[in-house]
Design an enzyme around this catalytic site. Sequence first.
Site, PDB file in Angstrom:
ATOM      1  N   GLU A  71      18.111 107.742 -56.900  1.00  0.00           N
ATOM      2  CA  GLU A  71      18.255 108.577 -58.043  1.00  0.00           C
ATOM      3  C   GLU A  71      19.544 109.148 -58.209  1.00  0.00           C
ATOM      4  O   GLU A  71      20.119 109.205 -59.594  1.00  0.00           O
ATOM      5  CB  GLU A  71      17.527 110.036 -57.946  1.00  0.00           C
ATOM      6  CG  GLU A  71      17.558 110.659 -59.337  1.00  0.00           C
ATOM      7  CD  GLU A  71      16.704 112.059 -59.136  1.00  0.00           C
ATOM      8  OE1 GLU A  71      16.043 112.262 -59.960  1.00  0.00           O
ATOM      9  OE2 GLU A  71      17.017 112.830 -57.992  1.00  0.00           O
ATOM     10  N   ARG A  91      28.814 106.384 -50.482  1.00  0.00           N
ATOM     11  CA  ARG A  91      27.670 105.955 -51.296  1.00  0.00           C
ATOM     12  C   ARG A  91      28.375 105.300 -52.700  1.00  0.00           C
ATOM     13  O   ARG A  91      27.507 104.848 -53.428  1.00  0.00           O
ATOM     14  CB  ARG A  91      26.937 107.207 -51.578  1.00  0.00           C
ATOM     15  CG  ARG A  91      26.314 107.977 -50.533  1.00  0.00           C
ATOM     16  CD  ARG A  91      25.242 108.867 -51.022  1.00  0.00           C
ATOM     17  NE  ARG A  91      24.107 108.158 -51.502  1.00  0.00           N
ATOM     18  CZ  ARG A  91      23.094 108.719 -52.305  1.00  0.00           C
ATOM     19  NH1 ARG A  91      23.013 109.887 -52.238  1.00  0.00           N
ATOM     20  NH2 ARG A  91      22.085 107.928 -52.699  1.00  0.00           N
ATOM     21  N   HIS A 168      22.495 119.601 -54.371  1.00  0.00           N
ATOM     22  CA  HIS A 168      22.162 119.049 -55.695  1.00  0.00           C
ATOM     23  C   HIS A 168      21.406 120.022 -56.578  1.00  0.00           C
ATOM     24  O   HIS A 168      20.556 120.960 -56.026  1.00  0.00           O
ATOM     25  CB  HIS A 168      21.550 117.955 -55.752  1.00  0.00           C
ATOM     26  CG  HIS A 168      22.021 116.620 -55.380  1.00  0.00           C
ATOM     27  ND1 HIS A 168      21.769 115.640 -54.542  1.00  0.00           N
ATOM     28  CD2 HIS A 168      23.206 115.987 -55.745  1.00  0.00           C
ATOM     29  CE1 HIS A 168      22.538 114.681 -54.339  1.00  0.00           C
ATOM     30  NE2 HIS A 168      23.545 114.882 -55.132  1.00  0.00           N
ATOM     31  N   LEU A 249      17.854 114.500 -44.276  1.00  0.00           N
ATOM     32  CA  LEU A 249      19.107 113.875 -44.877  1.00  0.00           C
ATOM     33  C   LEU A 249      19.286 114.690 -46.167  1.00  0.00           C
ATOM     34  O   LEU A 249      19.787 114.022 -47.145  1.00  0.00           O
ATOM     35  CB  LEU A 249      18.726 112.323 -45.166  1.00  0.00           C
ATOM     36  CG  LEU A 249      18.646 111.536 -43.795  1.00  0.00           C
ATOM     37  CD1 LEU A 249      18.403 110.189 -44.201  1.00  0.00           C
ATOM     38  CD2 LEU A 249      19.948 111.574 -42.865  1.00  0.00           C
ATOM     39  N   CYS A 255      14.876 112.384 -55.320  1.00  0.00           N
ATOM     40  CA  CYS A 255      15.741 111.445 -55.065  1.00  0.00           C
ATOM     41  C   CYS A 255      15.271 110.061 -54.641  1.00  0.00           C
ATOM     42  O   CYS A 255      16.152 109.028 -54.930  1.00  0.00           O
ATOM     43  CB  CYS A 255      16.396 111.911 -53.598  1.00  0.00           C
ATOM     44  SG  CYS A 255      16.613 113.656 -53.455  1.00  0.00           S
TER      45      CYS A 255
END
Length: 260
Positions: A71, A91, A168, A249, A255
Amino acid sequence: MTNPTYEFRRAITRRPAASIVDGLRAEDIGTPDLDKMLAAHTEYVAALKSTGAEVIELPPLEAYPDAVFVEDTALCLPQGAVLMRPGAPSRLGEVAEMAPAIRAVYEDVREIKGPGYIEGGDILVTEREILVGRSARTDAAGVAELAEIAAEWGHKLREVFTPEGVLHFKTDCSLMDGETILATKRLDASGCFEGYRVLHVADGEEAAANAIRFNNLVLMAAGFPRTADMLSREGFEVVEISNTECAKLDGGMSCLSLRF
């Protein structure tokens, strides 16, 4: 017209790689067990498919331990898709790996070029607006760049703030229907959901806030019985999926897929 904010015909997922044990984490609460994660991921994909949606399953990426959390790499809207620019340096390469799958299903694909950063986990699309939470992974420049693209497609974007210590924005909230948001009390207290109907997760079950409404189902992490009961009483069809390994994680239900 179908409701674009929670009715989907397709989703993209990626199988976890053995390198998942090296995934990023805010605090170390244990190493993820790959076999358990694969079993839960299989269950997750099956739940998405059970609604009649097509699920594009991408292969594992050993070079990117966090790549299962697709995501964060893109924002999928009815008009087109936007490739993100993750705030975690390890990432950044995941976006290029995701791009071919996005370009295969979308004609109009834009990208966040920077210098700002933005991750999909900080973006909640509702019927009336796109809410973007500033966080450790999403900065003002990233939000501004996305706002320009969204405006071209006729979307209103509103910047909000993710609570301190929360990875997030969507760690603490999820869309349940056109006007209803599931959220933690700490996030709702910021006033960011004014004008929406807000359902609070039960105290001590804050991690249940990262759920997804996918067609007729609400997929949520297992192990949060009071929140699950409340959602069922509110008339939602809840499917509980083990999230013990992803949680190590900082990952959750939203996600694990791109939905469009």
